[in-house]
Write a protein that holds these residues in place. Sequence first.
Motif, PDB file in Angstrom:
ATOM      1  N   PHE A 104      46.139  71.985  55.112  1.00 16.93           N
ATOM      2  CA  PHE A 104      47.508  71.725  54.874  1.00 16.93           C
ATOM      3  C   PHE A 104      48.285  72.655  53.966  1.00 16.93           C
ATOM      4  CE2 PHE A 104      50.776  69.359  52.241  1.00 16.93           C
ATOM      5  CZ  PHE A 104      51.224  68.456  53.029  1.00 16.93           C
ATOM      6  N   ILE A 105      47.503  73.304  52.897  1.00 15.59           N
ATOM      7  CA  ILE A 105      48.140  74.296  52.148  1.00 15.59           C
ATOM      8  C   ILE A 105      48.765  75.420  52.777  1.00 15.59           C
ATOM      9  CG2 ILE A 105      47.956  75.804  50.173  1.00 15.59           C
ATOM     10  CD1 ILE A 105      48.304  72.567  49.630  1.00 15.59           C
ATOM     11  N   PHE A 112      51.661  85.019  49.019  1.00 16.17           N
ATOM     12  CA  PHE A 112      50.170  84.851  49.310  1.00 16.17           C
ATOM     13  C   PHE A 112      49.460  84.769  48.001  1.00 16.17           C
ATOM     14  CE2 PHE A 112      46.124  87.243  49.073  1.00 16.17           C
ATOM     15  CZ  PHE A 112      45.429  86.640  50.079  1.00 16.17           C
ATOM     16  N   LYS A 113      49.827  85.204  46.944  1.00 16.89           N
ATOM     17  CA  LYS A 113      48.914  85.304  45.740  1.00 16.89           C
ATOM     18  C   LYS A 113      49.070  83.680  45.177  1.00 16.89           C
ATOM     19  CE  LYS A 113      48.723  87.159  40.900  1.00 16.89           C
ATOM     20  NZ  LYS A 113      49.305  88.117  40.157  1.00 16.89           N
ATOM     21  N   ILE A 119      44.664  77.289  46.398  1.00 16.13           N
ATOM     22  CA  ILE A 119      43.817  76.877  47.492  1.00 16.13           C
ATOM     23  C   ILE A 119      42.312  77.095  46.620  1.00 16.13           C
ATOM     24  CG2 ILE A 119      42.481  77.668  49.348  1.00 16.13           C
ATOM     25  CD1 ILE A 119      44.870  78.140  50.747  1.00 16.13           C
ATOM     26  N   LEU A 120      42.222  78.170  45.759  1.00 13.88           N
ATOM     27  CA  LEU A 120      41.091  78.488  45.085  1.00 13.88           C
ATOM     28  C   LEU A 120      40.902  77.162  44.044  1.00 13.88           C
ATOM     29  CD1 LEU A 120      38.468  80.022  44.424  1.00 13.88           C
ATOM     30  CD2 LEU A 120      40.068  81.531  42.882  1.00 13.88           C
ATOM     31  N   SER A 121      41.874  77.075  43.119  1.00 18.43           N
ATOM     32  CA  SER A 121      41.877  76.043  42.274  1.00 18.43           C
ATOM     33  C   SER A 121      41.682  74.709  42.726  1.00 18.43           C
ATOM     34  CB  SER A 121      43.110  76.337  41.006  1.00 18.43           C
ATOM     35  OG  SER A 121      44.191  76.043  41.818  1.00 18.43           O
ATOM     36  N   GLY A 122      42.502  74.247  43.742  1.00 21.29           N
ATOM     37  CA  GLY A 122      42.381  72.886  44.350  1.00 21.29           C
ATOM     38  C   GLY A 122      41.019  73.031  44.816  1.00 21.29           C
ATOM     39  N   SER A 123      40.342  73.649  45.416  1.00 21.35           N
ATOM     40  CA  SER A 123      39.094  73.510  46.014  1.00 21.35           C
ATOM     41  C   SER A 123      38.158  73.282  44.953  1.00 21.35           C
ATOM     42  CB  SER A 123      38.855  74.636  46.841  1.00 21.35           C
ATOM     43  OG  SER A 123      39.442  74.932  47.958  1.00 21.35           O
TER      44      SER A 123
END
Length: 183
Positions: A104-105, A112-113, A119-123
């Motif tokens: 979704f993201i 990009f950053k 994505i990293l923090s949400g994961s």
Amino acid sequence: MKALLVKYKLVIKFILAFLLTYIILSILYKFYLQFSDGAKFYPDYMTHLVAKQSESLLNTFGYHAQVLPHPNEPSVKLIVNNQYLARVVEGCNSISVIILFVSFIVAFASKFKTTFFYILSGSVLIYTVNLLRIVLLTIGLYHYPYQKDIFHKVVFPAIIYGMVFLLWVFWVNRFSKLKRGNE
């Protein structure tokens, strides 16, 4: 037909980006599961890791917890105070939920950053909440075993999917190109 494609360009782009990302990540995950070393980390590394971390958290909360490989299925038995309460299966490791979140993201990607760090923090957040969900489910099953169905089928899925939904809403309203395009 061309007018429809132009009119719904953003919707089509979102659907294609979402589906492509979801399919690619799901195939990669399927390969990971197929080729994971079940002899070393049973049933696979991520499920084993979630089970061991759940055990550690339960022990931290004062319960005597242990995990054992399930002899009849690819899962790990979660035992609290010598009572078999739950099993951790591949679906409990949060990877499928993270794949859905990431897809979704990416479909609503921004710079990009920004996209990468969200994505990293949400994961990490999804993984952490999932661990807490398993621990709370196990504690709930220990103290209120008659509420098993409500805990497992309603309350705890609502926690993980509700949080993912809130992360999506926050992303669309705060960071996505769609938001920037409307300003």
